[in-house]
Write an enzyme that holds these catalytic residues in place. Structure first.
Site: not given
Ligand code: CAA
Length: 397
Positions: A81, A113, A235
């Site tokens: 992609e 993916c 994945h």
């Molecule tokens: N200590 C420990 N843990 C902490 C923490 C701290 N100080 N602060 C936050 N966390 C934890 C949160 O609780 C959360 O864990 P859970 O999901 O288990 O609750 C984790 O860290 C992430 O925190 P947030 O959700 O607050 O983080 P965020 O809002 O910045 O976004 C994300 C995280 C959504 C993964 C973002 O990085 C993102 O959009 N990534 C790209 C999309 C992605 O990877 N999606 C996955 C599914 S889609 C897919 O699989 C296809 C693909 O390849 C893209």
């Protein structure tokens, strides 16, 4: 028709550079635990401008291809992609760079993916109908969300190459699999955008829902046979995602006996420790990610053995998912000894956050009509040597 098709050879490649996630967290004024515990990511591969999906794919394939393959591979399927051309497929370069016979077909496939799995499934079908022949599937990607975005800690770069045959030396694949299409906007990249757009939290939810959906289909069809599945490869957009999917499964409604399900999930959580070793150090590699997880599981698990059944969960945003199964072949460990693993990841060079940001910005140089790329003197492998009137030329060093 041959039923015994599967993965005969597999290798991965990730660029020589990486950043430490704790350093990235400091640079982004974020608690490092969010990245290392919350996302379960320790390191992230960084791709320099003289490498791209083609050079990474060729560097993965070079580890496994031999002269017999060059004569018997009838299809080169490239899943990505991160394509840089709407017309000419990345597979055509790979076909030439690896010296595959000219009677072979070459093409690119796309569905986020999931693309690597789409390519693999097409390859299995071809080899089932033509058991004497082989198919090369290459999956390569550069995961890019942008600097200072919430997706930034889930970037990465890498490639996997797999040769499919009717006498697989690693994993023979069951013909029955379980899939789902659900038209959604969780992650997408419009043609004009150099980075992905994402509805991050929705994408997490859709991944977990899709996993439960295909699991329920498998349960309906296979019943207690699911009990035999010793481990799952996933994945891995970031490695915590797989753990979240298994947790969602333990909370979901399934037909399975509660005790049996709890024991199975416990076993799979245990094996997950091996399946995420490489992903934690590479980051997201989109189409290649599931197959890097497979290699990690097979090379790093000390309890799996020949004959064991394992499952693979493929998820591609947008969204398409598939759950499929296979049996480990006698001698698979020796086959895997010859290819990339932890040692190659250990040999990478850690770079600073400013250097990573520079490499990130340098990718815009790909849009130049004419440019020569300077590569480090100690670089080994295929690389992008120059762009000449928007044509890409690769070299080997
Ligand atoms: N200590 C420990 N843990 C902490 C923490 C701290 N100080 N602060 C936050 N966390 C934890 C949160 O609780 C959360 O864990 P859970 O999901 O288990 O609750 C984790 O860290 C992430 O925190 P947030 O959700 O607050 O983080 P965020 O809002 O910045 O976004 C994300 C995280 C959504 C993964 C973002 O990085 C993102 O959009 N990534 C790209 C999309 C992605 O990877 N999606 C996955 C599914 S889609 C897919 O699989 C296809 C693909 O390849 C893209």
């Amino acid at each position: 028709m041959s039923n015994k098709v599967g993965i005969d050879k597999i290798a991965f490649y990730s660029p020589d550079y990486y950043i430490d996630m704790v350093e990235l967290a400091h640079a982004r004024d974020t608690d490092p635990n969010k990245y290392t515990i919350g996302l379960q990511q320790d390191k992230m591969s960084v791709i320099p401008v003289w490498e791209d999906i083609v050079s990474m794919g060729a560097n993965a394939a070079l580890q496994i291809i031999d002269d017999k393959d060059r004569e018997s591979i009838d299809q080169v399927i490239f899943a990505t992609e991160s394509s840089f051309d709407y017309s000419k497929s990345a597979a055509t370069y790979i076909h030439n760079m690896l010296g595959i016979h000219s009677g072979a077909k070459s093409f690119e496939v796309k569905q986020a993916c999931y693309g690597g799995t789409a390519g693999l499934m097409a390859g299995f079908d071809y080899v089932r109908a033509n058991p004497e022949r082989r198919v090369l599937v290459v999956a390569a990607d550069i995961a890019r969300y942008g600097l200072h975005t919430s997706g930034e800690p889930t970037q990465g770069a890498g490639a996997v190459a797999m040769i499919i045959s009717s006498e697989p030396k690693i994993l023979s694949i069951d013909a029955q699999s379980f899939s789902r299409t659900d038209d959604q906007y969780d992650f997408w990249r419009p043609s004009h955008s150099p980075v992905a757009l994402v509805d991050g939290h929705f994408s997490n939810q859709l991944y977990a829902d899709s996993f439960i959906n295909v699991f329920q289909q498998a349960e309906e069809a296979l019943g207690t046979d699911l009990n035999q599945v010793k481990a799952l490869a996933f994945h891995l957009p970031y490695t915590k995602m797989a753990k979240k999917a298994l947790t969602a499964l333990s909370d979901a409604e399934t037909k399975m006996d509660e005790k049996m399900r709890a024991r199975l999930i416990e076993d799979w959580q245990e094996q997950l420790n091996a399946a995420i070793v490489y992903g934690k150090q590479v980051g997201n590699t989109y189409t290649a990610s599931l197959y890097i997880s497979l290699m990690s599981l097979l090379k790093e698990s000390d309890s799996l053995k020949a004959g064991d059944k394992i499952g693979l969960f493929s998820y591609g945003s947008g969204s398409v998912s598939e759950l499929f199964f296979g049996n480990l072949v006698e001698g698979y460990q020796e086959q895997l000894e010859k290819v990339s693993g932890q040692k190659d990841l250990d040999e990478r060079l850690q770079i600073s956050i400013p250097d990573y940001e520079k490499y990130f910005g340098d990718r815009d140089l790909e849009y130049e009509a004419n440019i020569d790329f300077e590569i480090p003197t100690d670089y080994v492998g295929f690389y992008l040597a120059k762009i000449d009137e928007h044509r890409r030329y690769y070299d080997f060093k």
